[in-house]
Every structure is written in C-alpha cells, then in structure tokens.
Scaffold this motif. Sequence first.
Motif, PDB file in Angstrom:
ATOM      1  N   THR A 186       0.880  -1.521  -0.010  1.00 44.51           N
ATOM      2  CA  THR A 186       0.406   0.165   0.069  1.00 44.51           C
ATOM      3  C   THR A 186       0.233   1.173   0.308  1.00 44.51           C
ATOM      4  OG1 THR A 186      -1.696   1.313   1.506  1.00 44.51           O
ATOM      5  CG2 THR A 186      -0.397   0.207   2.985  1.00 44.51           C
ATOM      6  N   SER A 187       0.431   2.776  -0.127  1.00 44.30           N
ATOM      7  CA  SER A 187       0.887   3.809  -0.644  1.00 44.30           C
ATOM      8  C   SER A 187       0.762   4.240   1.097  1.00 44.30           C
ATOM      9  CB  SER A 187       0.213   4.359  -1.285  1.00 44.30           C
ATOM     10  OG  SER A 187       1.131   5.637  -1.554  1.00 44.30           O
ATOM     11  N   LYS A 188       1.674   5.007   1.079  1.00 38.68           N
ATOM     12  CA  LYS A 188       1.247   5.648   3.092  1.00 38.68           C
ATOM     13  C   LYS A 188       0.323   7.195   2.155  1.00 38.68           C
ATOM     14  CE  LYS A 188       5.699   4.655   5.288  1.00 38.68           C
ATOM     15  NZ  LYS A 188       7.297   5.047   5.427  1.00 38.68           N
TER      16      LYS A 188
ATOM     17  N   HIS B 141      -0.640  -1.308   9.602  1.00 38.96           N
ATOM     18  CA  HIS B 141       0.610  -1.044   8.529  1.00 38.96           C
ATOM     19  C   HIS B 141       1.639  -1.781   9.191  1.00 38.96           C
ATOM     20  CE1 HIS B 141      -2.410   2.956   9.120  1.00 38.96           C
ATOM     21  NE2 HIS B 141      -2.494   2.013   7.291  1.00 38.96           N
ATOM     22  N   ILE B 142       2.464  -1.872   8.218  1.00 38.41           N
ATOM     23  CA  ILE B 142       4.544  -2.868   8.682  1.00 38.41           C
ATOM     24  C   ILE B 142       4.644  -1.845   7.700  1.00 38.41           C
ATOM     25  CG2 ILE B 142       5.600  -4.784   8.978  1.00 38.41           C
ATOM     26  CD1 ILE B 142       2.550  -5.785   9.665  1.00 38.41           C
ATOM     27  N   VAL B 143       5.810  -2.183   8.382  1.00 34.96           N
ATOM     28  CA  VAL B 143       6.889  -1.301   7.680  1.00 34.96           C
ATOM     29  C   VAL B 143       7.955  -2.879   7.970  1.00 34.96           C
ATOM     30  CG1 VAL B 143       9.160   0.241   7.145  1.00 34.96           C
ATOM     31  CG2 VAL B 143       6.959   0.777   7.761  1.00 34.96           C
TER      32      VAL B 143
ATOM     33  N   SER C  50       9.428   5.627  -0.467  1.00 31.47           N
ATOM     34  CA  SER C  50       9.786   5.561   0.514  1.00 31.47           C
ATOM     35  C   SER C  50       7.572   5.933   1.201  1.00 31.47           C
ATOM     36  CB  SER C  50       9.667   7.798   0.907  1.00 31.47           C
ATOM     37  OG  SER C  50       8.968   7.958  -0.021  1.00 31.47           O
ATOM     38  N   ASN C  51       6.634   6.061  -0.037  1.00 29.05           N
ATOM     39  CA  ASN C  51       5.886   5.662   0.746  1.00 29.05           C
ATOM     40  C   ASN C  51       5.176   4.505   0.580  1.00 29.05           C
ATOM     41  OD1 ASN C  51       5.026   8.846   0.481  1.00 29.05           O
ATOM     42  ND2 ASN C  51       5.058   8.635  -1.518  1.00 29.05           N
TER      43      ASN C  51
END
Length: 170
Positions: free
Chosen positions: A57-59, A94-96, A119-120
Amino acid sequence: MSTRNYNKDTNGLEKMRALVDAPKIVMLATQLNKTPFSVCPMTLQEMDTQGDLWFFTSKTSSHFTDIQEDNRVQIIYTDDEKKRYISIYGNATHIVDDQKIDELWNPMLNTWFEGKDDSNLALLNVNMENAYYWDTQHNKLVSFFKIVEGAITDKTPDLGEHGHIDMQDH
C-alpha cells in the motif's frame, strides 16, 4: 448447496488456504462505520502460515489513513473461474518490514511504486477474524444442468458448499 462451518483450529485455516489464491485482485473496504464505506481494489500478495493476508500500500492512500482511524476492514474476494466467493472481515495493520517487502516484491509493483525503496511504500497486514464463503465447484453450465436434473427427479442437486469460518483463536 450444503452448509459447512469451520473454526480456525478445526480445519478453518486449511479451508481458507484451499479457497484463496494469491496474487489476486480483491476489493478492500474501510470506514465500515460510515455510509457509504470506502472501497478500493488491492492485490492480495499472499496468505501467510498464520492465515494473515498481505498487501502493498501507499502511505498517501486514503485507505492507509482510514485504517489509522479504524482498522476494521472487509475484503471481497471473487474468483469467477473457480466459482469461489469470499467475504472476509478482519483488522488491518500497517507494517514496515524490509525483509517482508523483499520476500513479496515483484517488478509489476513498479507501476505503483518507485521500487522497493519508495518512501511511500508500506505493507498492509490483515488478520482475518471471520469469513463467509461460497464454493460452487461447478461451472455455470454444469450447475444449470444439475438444477434441471433436480427439477425433473425431485432430487436436490449438489451445487457446492457455503459456510462461515471463524478465524479467531479460541
């Protein structure tokens, strides 16, 4: 059509694995407490060993923001070719995770992101709580003939299975 219900610990996870193919475009609904709720197409990347669903997904997307406010989601999964239909309810996070991004990444994602280092870019993990499924097993023509046969013989045709899967740990 027969009805069969499952719990996660009584073959529910295996049933979901049998029904879900990835990657697959699904509809993700957020803002479930509002009318109309928000819906967008997403590509399901995988169902992991615990039964969680993974998406990129995009932030900056609206559903990313929606999930920050209320993480309840509904996923509508259709597979017309296999005649499978699933409505999945769960909680999104949301997970990075660079390792998971590397694991799931494929070049087609460059259409939406500027590579794995965008970065998004974020991962969306959905922990399934409940699912309702319809697995008709037969194509439309076969189903039509089974219905006609049932009408002639007064026998109830086997058109597949539907039911509920409780994916919560008990």
